[in-house]
Write an enzyme that holds these catalytic residues in place. Structure first.
Site, short mmCIF file in Angstrom:
data_model
loop_
_atom_site.label_atom_id
_atom_site.label_comp_id
_atom_site.label_asym_id
_atom_site.label_seq_id
_atom_site.Cartn_x
_atom_site.Cartn_y
_atom_site.Cartn_z
N TYR A 49 42.72 26.24 -50.91
CA TYR A 49 41.40 25.64 -50.75
C TYR A 49 41.50 24.14 -50.47
CZ TYR A 49 39.42 30.00 -52.50
OH TYR A 49 39.05 31.31 -52.65
N ASN A 112 31.67 36.21 -54.79
CA ASN A 112 31.40 37.16 -53.71
C ASN A 112 32.50 38.21 -53.52
OD1 ASN A 112 33.38 35.63 -52.50
ND2 ASN A 112 32.05 34.76 -50.94
N GLU A 126 48.11 32.32 -44.50
CA GLU A 126 47.73 32.85 -45.81
C GLU A 126 48.64 34.00 -46.25
OE1 GLU A 126 43.54 33.71 -45.50
OE2 GLU A 126 43.02 31.57 -45.54
#
Length: 156
Positions: A49, A112, A126
């Site tokens: 992040y 979410n 990732e």
């Protein structure tokens, strides 16, 4: 075949949706190339992040993502990034279409239930962040000829 990353967030773990969510990808015809449970560290969250580090809500995201282990998955298929993003739905669960993962299992922007790579480039980065090469597997699905037509894709 294209690969992408998913993370089943603590909100999915706590609410007992691991199997429900993974089955969405399998039912679509995508192949699971890697799957593992892991506890995220400060370092991996800060890296993952990095684009949000200076935002006032970042500490809340970090706390949420460290509340329980997550399930990291590498999903493979033709146009996997776009297909997984479509199955996942928009970020805000309240606005996500019924039938999408977030539309069916989420009422929140933050909680979410799932992260999905947003581009082919992000997916590569990732996947390497969350998986070692030996944690990803190549194998043939017996159903492959019934998922894609012979002119769409070849499975090695």
């Amino acid at each position: 075949m294209e690969k992408t990353l998913i993370l089943l967030k603590p909100s999915a773990i706590q609410r007992g949706h691991i199997g429900h969510i993974i089955s969405r990808f399998e039912n679509k015809g995508l192949r699971i190339a890697g799957l593992k449970m892991m506890q995220l560290t400060d370092e991996i969250i800060d890296e993952h992040y990095a684009h949000l580090l200076d935002k006032p809500f970042f500490p809340r995201i970090k706390a949420s993502m460290m509340a329980t282990p997550v399930i990291a998955g590498c999903i493979e298929g033709l146009d996997a990034v776009a297909v997984v993003r479509t199955l996942t739905g928009v970020t805000n669960g309240r606005n996500a279409a019924p039938g999408t993962i977030r539309g069916d299992f989420s009422m929140s922007v933050q909680e979410n239930v799932i992260h999905a790579s947003d581009s082919i480039e992000s997916a590569k980065t990732e996947i390497n962040r969350f998986f070692k090469a030996e944690e990803l597997f190549e194998y043939k699905l017996a159903s492959f000829p019934f998922i894609y037509s012979t002119d769409e894709a070849k499975q090695d």
